[in-house]
Enzyme design. Structure first.
Site, mmCIF file in Angstrom:
data_model
loop_
_atom_site.group_PDB
_atom_site.id
_atom_site.type_symbol
_atom_site.label_atom_id
_atom_site.label_comp_id
_atom_site.label_asym_id
_atom_site.label_seq_id
_atom_site.Cartn_x
_atom_site.Cartn_y
_atom_site.Cartn_z
ATOM 1 N N ASP A 44 0.836 -1.210 0.000
ATOM 2 C CA ASP A 44 0.000 0.000 0.000
ATOM 3 C C ASP A 44 0.868 1.256 0.000
ATOM 4 O O ASP A 44 0.352 2.374 -0.094
ATOM 5 C CB ASP A 44 -1.030 -0.012 1.140
ATOM 6 C CG ASP A 44 -0.397 -0.092 2.512
ATOM 7 O OD1 ASP A 44 0.832 -0.199 2.607
ATOM 8 O OD2 ASP A 44 -1.160 -0.044 3.503
ATOM 9 N N SER A 45 2.197 1.075 0.024
ATOM 10 C CA SER A 45 3.108 2.198 -0.222
ATOM 11 C C SER A 45 2.830 2.798 -1.599
ATOM 12 O O SER A 45 3.245 3.921 -1.891
ATOM 13 C CB SER A 45 4.570 1.742 -0.142
ATOM 14 O OG SER A 45 4.778 0.591 -0.945
ATOM 15 N N ASP A 83 -0.999 -6.084 0.121
ATOM 16 C CA ASP A 83 -1.384 -5.459 1.386
ATOM 17 C C ASP A 83 -2.893 -5.334 1.526
ATOM 18 O O ASP A 83 -3.581 -4.876 0.597
ATOM 19 C CB ASP A 83 -0.792 -4.043 1.470
ATOM 20 C CG ASP A 83 0.515 -4.012 2.220
ATOM 21 O OD1 ASP A 83 0.708 -4.843 3.130
ATOM 22 O OD2 ASP A 83 1.353 -3.154 1.893
ATOM 23 N N LYS A 111 -1.037 -9.411 3.161
ATOM 24 C CA LYS A 111 -0.222 -8.906 4.288
ATOM 25 C C LYS A 111 -1.093 -7.986 5.141
ATOM 26 O O LYS A 111 -1.834 -7.154 4.599
ATOM 27 C CB LYS A 111 1.018 -8.167 3.777
ATOM 28 C CG LYS A 111 1.877 -7.619 4.921
ATOM 29 C CD LYS A 111 3.273 -7.241 4.483
ATOM 30 C CE LYS A 111 3.376 -5.923 3.764
ATOM 31 N NZ LYS A 111 2.941 -4.751 4.560
ATOM 32 N N GLU A 113 -1.113 -5.444 8.628
ATOM 33 C CA GLU A 113 -0.333 -4.712 9.630
ATOM 34 C C GLU A 113 -0.988 -4.852 11.002
ATOM 35 O O GLU A 113 -2.190 -4.581 11.135
ATOM 36 C CB GLU A 113 -0.285 -3.214 9.286
ATOM 37 C CG GLU A 113 0.580 -2.890 8.102
ATOM 38 C CD GLU A 113 0.725 -1.374 7.871
ATOM 39 O OE1 GLU A 113 0.355 -0.568 8.742
ATOM 40 O OE2 GLU A 113 1.201 -1.025 6.777
ATOM 41 N N GLU A 180 9.319 -3.784 10.271
ATOM 42 C CA GLU A 180 9.659 -2.465 9.710
ATOM 43 C C GLU A 180 10.159 -1.534 10.818
ATOM 44 O O GLU A 180 9.479 -1.350 11.841
ATOM 45 C CB GLU A 180 8.414 -1.852 9.036
ATOM 46 C CG GLU A 180 8.708 -0.465 8.475
ATOM 47 C CD GLU A 180 7.753 -0.020 7.390
ATOM 48 O OE1 GLU A 180 6.812 -0.761 7.047
ATOM 49 O OE2 GLU A 180 7.961 1.100 6.880
HETATM 50 O O1 KIV Z 1 3.588 -1.111 1.575
HETATM 51 C C1 KIV Z 1 4.751 -1.506 1.520
HETATM 52 O O2 KIV Z 1 5.486 -1.271 0.562
HETATM 53 C C2 KIV Z 1 5.259 -2.280 2.649
HETATM 54 C C3 KIV Z 1 6.729 -2.522 2.693
HETATM 55 C C4 KIV Z 1 7.399 -1.274 3.083
HETATM 56 C C5 KIV Z 1 7.079 -3.658 3.566
HETATM 57 O O3 KIV Z 1 4.521 -2.659 3.503
#
Ligand code: KIV
Length: 255
Positions: A44-45, A83, A111, A113, A180
């Site tokens: 989600d970056s 994510d 993934k 968080e 992280e």
């Molecule tokens: O969203 C992302 O790119 C991430 C990485 C920084 C691990 O969660």
């Protein structure tokens, strides 16, 4: 042929380190697919480095599905993790519903968080048969309440909490755990304790693998690069140079 998500745990069992990068679109996914990564992450970056938002809290399920489908079209050999974005796991039912949408779009793993407070959602997703990667330490989806990106686990109580979270996620059956901005000695201790592999970002060199945002590695987001990331090339400058040359050449040429 693609490996199974179990290959991540198997890699740790035989002492093989994991390498991963983010991918958000078809051409980069296709390029990365030939590079021997263990998984690509539709992170989600993308909200920051592709969509121009100030942080990841603006990213929606619709965004994640759109980018996942593009990456899936470009990847045939590498596992794809995606994510679950901000607000997509607030109840176990919602978490499963959204994890299924990502799986149906082509995600091999999702993934999520968060630590023990997210255990009901983590367990619900895993019980539904969807492989999952955990994410602890600095949680970008909580950047507003945490007032910035800070190293986690320097103090005793915070380190104890992170270790307990990590053990819980491992025992729940996660395929891997992203750490992280975790204080390096703690990241090493967590890595030694878990059966699943840890994949570090800004957490020292002793995790079981490493992940970076592709744009940080290749210099494609020159406006901000975290201190721990070294750019190995300067794609932003290469793009601007090619565009300037093109523009000047067109304007110079006779009609
Ligand atoms: O969203 C992302 O790119 C991430 C990485 C920084 C691990 O969660």
């Amino acid at each position: 042929m693609k490996p199974s998500p179990n290959s991540l745990r198997e890699a740790k069992a035989i002492g093989r380190r994991l390498a991963s990068l983010t991918a958000y679109d078809y051409p980069t996914a296709r390029l990365l697919d030939d590079c021997g990564l263990d998984f690509v992450l539709v992170g989600d970056s993308l909200g920051m480095v592709v969509l121009g938002h100030p942080d990841t809290t603006h990213v929606t399920m619709a965004d994640m599905l759109h980018h996942t489908r593009a990456v899936v079209r470009g990847v045939s050999k590498t596992l794809i993790a995606v994510d679950l974005p901000f607000g997509s796991c607030s109840t176990p039912e919602l978490a499963v519903q959204n994890a299924r949408l990502l799986r149906d779009a082509g995600a091999d793993l999702v993934k999520l968080e968060g630590g023990r407070e997210c255990l009901p959602s983590i367990e619900a997703i895993l019980c539904d048969g969807i492989p999952l990667i955990g994410h602890l330490g600095m949680l970008p989806q909580r950047v507003i309440e945490e007032r910035g990106y800070h190293i986690k686990g320097k103090s005793g109580p915070e380190a104890d909490r992170l270790l307990a979270d990590a053990i819980t996620i491992d025992q729940a059956g996660a395929s891997a755990l992203v750490l992280e901005l975790v204080h390096a000695p703690l990241a090493e201790a967590i890595s030694k304790k878990l059966i699943c592999p840890t994949v570090g970002i800004g957490s020292g060199n002793e995790c079981d693998g490493s992940i970076l945002v592709l744009h940080d590695l290749i210099g494609l987001f020159p406006w901000f690069r975290p201190k721990f990331a070294t750019a190995r090339t300067d794609v932003a400058t290469a793009i601007q140079q090619a565009v300037r040359e093109f523009s000047e050449e067109v304007k110079r040429s006779a009609n």
